[in-house]
Design a protein around this motif. Structure first.
Motif, short mmCIF file in Angstrom:
data_model
loop_
_atom_site.label_atom_id
_atom_site.label_comp_id
_atom_site.label_asym_id
_atom_site.label_seq_id
_atom_site.Cartn_x
_atom_site.Cartn_y
_atom_site.Cartn_z
N ASP A 8 1.25 -1.47 -0.13
CA ASP A 8 0.09 -0.24 0.27
C ASP A 8 0.99 0.92 -0.09
OD1 ASP A 8 -1.75 -1.71 -0.04
OD2 ASP A 8 -2.58 -1.23 2.40
N ASP A 11 1.79 1.71 -3.28
CA ASP A 11 1.32 1.96 -4.42
C ASP A 11 1.46 4.18 -4.24
OD1 ASP A 11 1.03 -0.10 -5.10
OD2 ASP A 11 -0.62 -0.98 -4.52
N GLN A 12 1.08 3.98 -3.33
CA GLN A 12 0.67 5.49 -2.60
C GLN A 12 2.26 6.45 -3.37
OE1 GLN A 12 0.14 5.93 1.57
NE2 GLN A 12 -2.10 4.68 1.74
N LEU A 14 3.84 5.51 -5.75
CA LEU A 14 3.70 5.97 -6.82
C LEU A 14 2.85 7.05 -7.19
CD1 LEU A 14 4.77 1.87 -7.67
CD2 LEU A 14 6.19 4.17 -7.99
N GLN A 15 1.72 6.87 -6.92
CA GLN A 15 0.79 7.72 -6.99
C GLN A 15 1.67 9.21 -6.82
OE1 GLN A 15 -2.87 6.38 -5.05
NE2 GLN A 15 -3.97 8.36 -6.58
N ALA A 16 1.47 9.35 -5.74
CA ALA A 16 2.11 10.80 -5.28
C ALA A 16 2.46 11.38 -6.78
CB ALA A 16 2.64 10.93 -4.18
N SER A 18 3.13 10.29 -9.54
CA SER A 18 2.61 10.10 -10.99
C SER A 18 1.89 11.67 -11.04
CB SER A 18 1.51 8.82 -11.84
OG SER A 18 1.11 8.37 -10.66
N SER A 19 1.36 12.01 -10.35
CA SER A 19 -0.16 12.77 -10.30
C SER A 19 0.94 14.43 -10.19
CB SER A 19 -0.99 12.97 -8.60
OG SER A 19 0.25 13.03 -7.16
#
Length: 344
Positions: A8, A11-12, A14-16, A18-19
C-alpha cells in the motif's frame, strides 16, 4: 537498517509521483554517515597508541643518556632525540635501511628473542673517524663494509649504548641487553619472519654539523610478556616508586654514622619549681614507684626504647639492655607533666 515498505505504501508513493504532488528527487537515499576504518589483515596493529607513547617516553630517557655518553666519548657536541615510534612489519624495516650498514643483533635477556640496533653508515664512520683522532669530517657519505678493526671499535660503542638502554628500561623490566653479532647486510639478520610486526624507534643523531639516523627494532613476540606494563599508569607509578627508593641505601648509610645520646632513666618525680630552686648539696630526693631490682628505661634521643639494668664494666658505670619497649608502652611514658611542676 533499511525500512521495508508495504505494498500500500509503494502504491501511494507511485501515485504521488505520477500526479506531480511530489518530485522523485525528494526521495533520495539517506547518506550513510558510518565511519569505515580500513584494516589490513596482513599487518595487524599489535601496539595501542598508549603503549607506543610509553615506548617513546622510555627512549626519550635513552636518548638523553646516549647524548651524554657519546659526547664524552667522542669529545664533541652530540645530540640524540627520538624522531618517531612506529609499528610495521619486519620486512618493511629491512627494506628501509641501506646496504651496507651497521646492524647489531641484540639479545634481550631475560626476554626471549632478539632485537636489532641499526646505525646509519654516515654516523658510523663519523664515530670511527673521531675515535681514530680525526675531526669527524668524512667528506661525504662512505659506502663500504667495516674492516675488522672498525667493527671492533663499533662493538665498544654499541655496548655503551646498550648500557643506556638497560637504564632506560629499568622502570618496566630489568633488561640485560647483550651484543650477539654485527652484520653489514640486512638480509643476514632475519631474527623473525618477514610478516611479523615490530615496533621501530627511530632516533636522529647529530654529531657536530653532520646528522644521521639510528633505529631500534623490537619484535612484538619479544616484548609480548611485558606489553601490559607499557602503559602510562604503570610507567608513571614506577617513576614515582623509583624516585622514593633511589637514594634509600645512601640515606641509610649516612644515618648510620649519626651520633645519638643514650640516657638511662633511674626514675622521676614531679616537684614544684620552688623546691627545685631550694635544692642544696647533700639533699635527698625520694623517687616515686622505684624499687630495687626493677629495670631502668634507656632513652635514645627523646624516645624511650629499651629496658636495662645498671652495673659496672671495669671502673665505669654501665647498663645492660634486657628488653625492648613496645610502641604502646612508649605512649604510656609520654604523659603530660602537670602545669607548674618540673620533672626530675
Amino acid at each position: 537498517m533499511n525500512e521495508v515498505l508495504s505494498q500500500d505504501e509503494i502504491d501511494q508513493l507511485l501515485q504521488a509521483i505520477s500526479s506531480g504532488d511530489s518530485e522523485a528527487d525528494d526521495y533520495k537515499p539517506v547518506n550513510d554517515t558510518r565511519r569505515i576504518k580500513i584494516y589490513d589483515f596482513r599487518r595487524p596493529d599489535k601496539f595501542s597508541k598508549e603503549q607506543i607513547r610509553t615506548v617513546s617516553n622510555m627512549h626519550e630517557t635513552f636518548a638523553r643518556l646516549t647524548t651524554t655518553s657519546l659526547s664524552a666519548q667522542l669529545r664533541t657536541l652530540v645530540h640524540v632525540h627520538v624522531a618517531s615510534v612506529d609499528q610495521l612489519t619486519y620486512e618493511e624495516f629491512i627494506r628501509s635501511i641501506p646496504t651496507p650498514t651497521t646492524l647489531a643483533v641484540i639479545n634481550m635477556d631475560p626476554l626471549k628473542g632478539n632485537a636489532v640496533l641499526e646505525i646509519a653508515p654516515e654516523i658510523t664512520f663519523i664515530i670511527i673517524d673521531r675515535l681514530f683522532g680525526g675531526s669527524g669530517d668524512t667528506g661525504g657519505k662512505v659506502n663500504r663494509d667495516l674492516t675488522d678493526i672498525e667493527q671492533s671499535v663499533m662493538e665498544g660503542i654499541i655496548v655503551r649504548i646498550l648500557a643506556n638502554m638497560r637504564e632506560a628500561w629499568t622502570q618496566v623490566i630489568d633488561l640485560r641487553p647483550r651484543l650477539q653479532q654485527i652484520e653489514t647486510n640486512p638480509q643476514f639478520a632475519q631474527i623473525v619472519p618477514p610478516n611479523e610486526m615490530v615496533i621501530l624507534v627511530t632516533l636522529e643523531i647529530k654529531i657536530g654539523e653532520e646528522a644521521g639516523m639510528m633505529n631500534i627494532c623490537i619484535p612484538y613476540i619479544t616484548i609480548e610478556p611485558i606489553v601490559s606494563k607499557l602503559s602510562s599508569q604503570f610507567w608513571f607509578s614506577s617513576v614515582r616508586r623509583s624516585s622514593t627508593t633511589q637514594y634509600l641505601g645512601t640515606l641509610k648509610e649516612k644515618l648510620a654514622d649519626v651520633e645519638m645520646e643514650l640516657v638511662a632513666d633511674i626514675g622521676s618525680i614531679n616537684v614544684p619549681i620552688r623546691d627545685v630552686l631550694a635544692l642544696r648539696i647533700g639533699d635527698v630526693v625520694r623517687l616515686d614507684n622505684i624499687r630495687v631490682g626493677e629495670p631502668l628505661t634507656l632513652s635514645v634521643g627523646s624516645k624511650k626504647k629499651f629496658y636495662c639494668q645498671p652495673g659496672v664494666v671495669g671502673k665505669k658505670m654501665a647498663v645492660q639492655i634486657i628488653g625492648k619497649i613496645e610502641e604502646h608502652e612508649n605512649e604510656d611514658f609520654e604523659e603530660l607533666t602537670p602545669e607548674g611542676d618540673e620533672t626530675i
